[in-house]
Design an enzyme around this catalytic site. Structure first.
Site, PDB file in Angstrom:
ATOM      1  N   LYS A 111    -131.243  24.008  31.385  1.00 56.17           N
ATOM      2  CA  LYS A 111    -131.479  25.455  31.264  1.00 56.17           C
ATOM      3  C   LYS A 111    -132.929  25.778  30.904  1.00 56.17           C
ATOM      4  O   LYS A 111    -133.379  26.899  31.119  1.00 56.17           O
ATOM      5  CB  LYS A 111    -130.552  26.067  30.211  1.00 56.17           C
ATOM      6  CG  LYS A 111    -129.089  25.887  30.558  1.00 56.17           C
ATOM      7  CD  LYS A 111    -128.324  27.178  30.603  1.00 56.17           C
ATOM      8  CE  LYS A 111    -126.984  26.913  31.256  1.00 56.17           C
ATOM      9  NZ  LYS A 111    -126.275  27.998  31.755  1.00 56.17           N
ATOM     10  N   LYS A 192    -123.218  21.905  39.950  1.00 54.06           N
ATOM     11  CA  LYS A 192    -121.962  22.552  39.560  1.00 54.06           C
ATOM     12  C   LYS A 192    -122.005  24.050  39.854  1.00 54.06           C
ATOM     13  O   LYS A 192    -123.067  24.678  39.787  1.00 54.06           O
ATOM     14  CB  LYS A 192    -121.641  22.287  38.087  1.00 54.06           C
ATOM     15  CG  LYS A 192    -122.438  23.102  37.090  1.00 54.06           C
ATOM     16  CD  LYS A 192    -121.748  23.168  35.709  1.00 54.06           C
ATOM     17  CE  LYS A 192    -122.488  24.195  34.860  1.00 54.06           C
ATOM     18  NZ  LYS A 192    -121.791  24.705  33.714  1.00 54.06           N
ATOM     19  N   LYS A 195    -122.377  30.530  36.908  1.00 58.05           N
ATOM     20  CA  LYS A 195    -122.567  31.962  37.089  1.00 58.05           C
ATOM     21  C   LYS A 195    -124.001  32.392  36.891  1.00 58.05           C
ATOM     22  O   LYS A 195    -124.414  33.420  37.386  1.00 58.05           O
ATOM     23  CB  LYS A 195    -121.638  32.749  36.181  1.00 58.05           C
ATOM     24  CG  LYS A 195    -121.710  32.361  34.741  1.00 58.05           C
ATOM     25  CD  LYS A 195    -120.552  32.990  33.981  1.00 58.05           C
ATOM     26  CE  LYS A 195    -120.322  32.183  32.721  1.00 58.05           C
ATOM     27  NZ  LYS A 195    -119.265  32.597  31.901  1.00 58.05           N
TER      28      LYS A 195
HETATM   29  P1  ATP Z   1    -123.576  29.362  32.854  1.00 58.79           P
HETATM   30  O1  ATP Z   1    -123.780  29.245  34.312  1.00 58.79           O
HETATM   31  O2  ATP Z   1    -124.044  30.661  32.251  1.00 58.79           O
HETATM   32  O3  ATP Z   1    -123.988  28.153  32.095  1.00 58.79           O
HETATM   33  P2  ATP Z   1    -120.904  28.595  33.182  1.00 58.79           P
HETATM   34  O4  ATP Z   1    -120.519  29.085  34.509  1.00 58.79           O
HETATM   35  O5  ATP Z   1    -121.184  27.145  32.991  1.00 58.79           O
HETATM   36  O6  ATP Z   1    -122.059  29.474  32.633  1.00 58.79           O
HETATM   37  P3  ATP Z   1    -119.522  28.927  30.656  1.00 58.79           P
HETATM   38  O7  ATP Z   1    -119.246  30.197  30.007  1.00 58.79           O
HETATM   39  O8  ATP Z   1    -120.666  28.166  30.148  1.00 58.79           O
HETATM   40  O9  ATP Z   1    -119.738  29.073  32.217  1.00 58.79           O
HETATM   41  O10 ATP Z   1    -118.249  27.996  30.640  1.00 58.79           O
HETATM   42  C1  ATP Z   1    -116.906  28.340  30.420  1.00 58.79           C
HETATM   43  C2  ATP Z   1    -116.033  27.134  30.720  1.00 58.79           C
HETATM   44  O11 ATP Z   1    -116.038  26.854  32.118  1.00 58.79           O
HETATM   45  C3  ATP Z   1    -116.496  25.842  30.039  1.00 58.79           C
HETATM   46  O12 ATP Z   1    -115.374  25.173  29.521  1.00 58.79           O
HETATM   47  C4  ATP Z   1    -117.108  25.037  31.157  1.00 58.79           C
HETATM   48  O13 ATP Z   1    -116.949  23.643  30.957  1.00 58.79           O
HETATM   49  C5  ATP Z   1    -116.291  25.477  32.353  1.00 58.79           C
HETATM   50  N1  ATP Z   1    -117.053  25.362  33.590  1.00 58.79           N
HETATM   51  C6  ATP Z   1    -118.196  26.028  33.898  1.00 58.79           C
HETATM   52  N2  ATP Z   1    -118.624  25.705  35.131  1.00 58.79           N
HETATM   53  C7  ATP Z   1    -117.717  24.819  35.632  1.00 58.79           C
HETATM   54  C8  ATP Z   1    -117.583  24.129  36.877  1.00 58.79           C
HETATM   55  N3  ATP Z   1    -118.458  24.303  37.838  1.00 58.79           N
HETATM   56  N4  ATP Z   1    -116.542  23.303  37.021  1.00 58.79           N
HETATM   57  C9  ATP Z   1    -115.624  23.137  36.053  1.00 58.79           C
HETATM   58  N5  ATP Z   1    -115.679  23.758  34.853  1.00 58.79           N
HETATM   59  C10 ATP Z   1    -116.708  24.595  34.634  1.00 58.79           C
END
Ligand code: ATP
Ligand code: LTN
Length: 326
Positions: A111, A192, A195
């Site tokens: 990040k 991965k 968002k």
């Molecule tokens: P950001 O992109 O802002 O880092 P994020 O999409 O990773 O956000 P979070 O709010 O950080 O979302 O994560 C919420 C949950 O979703 C966490 O348990 C994280 O492990 C899971 N998660 C996020 N992205 C993935 C993915 N691509 N595949 C599986 N699990 C995910």
């Protein structure tokens, strides 16, 4: 009953990775555990943000969580900043975590790289996360694979604190689902789905219209060759679609491949499964969105329940640390 805790950031739309990697698991754990779920708005402040967007995203995320099946009567659902103990305990966690441990966190590296502004809080972020988890005497933390390192650090902090100051925190463990643990970006299947990264075409949001879901999946990047087989190293694009199809239909990615011969058929089957999975969620979300005051009341009740546990843990930590009673 085991205590379960997890959190999600209000940093943009909830996507399939969140849902299949973590949220589906949150829903099923409600009946098997004492589940506490948190919209971690303070974590969203670690990067520059727009206040109006944060307010709207926090409310909408709470409504999405209820729409996917979290029931405020069967779990504790609240907003992190409503329970002040999270920030208070975070300082104690920062004092217990080693600088070198924080420096090894890959989420920080990912990040911070290429950003014009890297806040100090982006670096200490895992200490706030440890505070979230440890305040609730948590046994299990359901998360996606990307969070494994943060949960390991949380365990190390808990053990170190208990050794230094006496038994205070329960040592938690991560619970990571096999199917869907890591959903990849549809346009860049080696990264991965996320968002906050700029890849709208590669990210399927839970609130995307059916036609948008179909378009994104049909245009997803596949691999050379034509065989439909689950092989993430050789065939990352196809394997990602199989993982999504499998997780959406409750089977392994290998099983999801049965009977599918062509890439086109795989895309059509995946799009249909995802659209069907999302339909009832979207209906429920639109009902909830029509009455924001009701969501506010539910979140206030959740915060009251959460505060009771968090304040008891903080009292224990303060006493064991030697902070003078007020
Ligand atoms: P950001 O992109 O802002 O880092 P994020 O999409 O990773 O956000 P979070 O709010 O950080 O979302 O994560 C919420 C949950 O979703 C966490 O348990 C994280 O492990 C899971 N998660 C996020 N992205 C993935 C993915 N691509 N595949 C599986 N699990 C995910
Ligand atoms: N860091 C997590 C979000 C998060 C979390 C938590 C997850 C904050 N606090 C406590 C589990 C438990 C993320 O980036 N997905």
């Amino acid at each position: 009953m085991a205590r379960v805790f997890s959190g999600i950031k209000p940093t943009g739309g909830v996507h399939l990775g969140n849902h299949l990697g973590a949220l589906q698991n949150w829903v099923s754990l409600q009946d098997r555990a004492d589940a506490v779920y948190c919209v971690v708005d303070l974590h969203a402040l670690t990067v520059p943000h727009d206040p109006d967007e944060l307010r709207a995203a926090t409310l909408s995320l709470a409504q999405i969580l209820i729409a996917i099946g979290l029931d405020p009567d069967r779990c504790t659902l609240f907003v992190q900043s409503h329970v002040h103990e999270h920030s208070e305990c975070a300082w104690i966690m920062e004092c217990t975590a080693a600088f070198g441990e924080l420096r090894r966190m890959t989420q920080f590296k990912d990040k911070s790289e290429g950003s014009d502004f890297v806040s100090g809080a982006l670096f200490t972020y895992p200490a706030l996360q440890a505070s979230d988890i440890l305040l609730y005497d948590t046994n299990q933390v359901p998360v996606g694979e990307d969070q494994r390192q943060h949960i390991e650090l949380t365990r190390d902090i808990a053990v170190r604190f208990n050794n230094r100051y006496g038994d205070t925190f329960v040592v938690p463990e991560a619970v990571i689902p096999e199917a869907g643990a890591r959903v990849m970006d549809l346009q860049h299947p080696t990264a991965k789905m996320s968002k906050s990264d700029e890849s709208p075409q590669g990210t399927v949001l839970l609130l995307d219209e059916p036609s948008v879901v179909e378009k994104k999946i049909k245009r997803s990047v596949t691999d050379s060759g034509s065989e439909v087989r689950y092989d993430p190293a050789e065939k990352p694009g196809v394997s990602n679609l199989l993982a999504i199809l499998g997780a959406a239909t409750g089977q392994s990615p290998q099983r999801a491949a049965d009977g599918i011969e062509r890439y086109g058929d795989l895309k059509a089957a995946t799009a249909e499964a995802v659209i069907e999975m999302l339909r009832p969620i979207q209906e429920r979300y639109h009902e909830l969105a029509a009455d924001p005051a009701e969501t506010g009341r539910l979140l206030a009740k959740g915060a009251d329940k959460a505060r009771q546990v968090a304040s008891a843990t903080m009292a224990r930590a303060r006493a064991n640390l030697g902070l003078l009673e007020a």
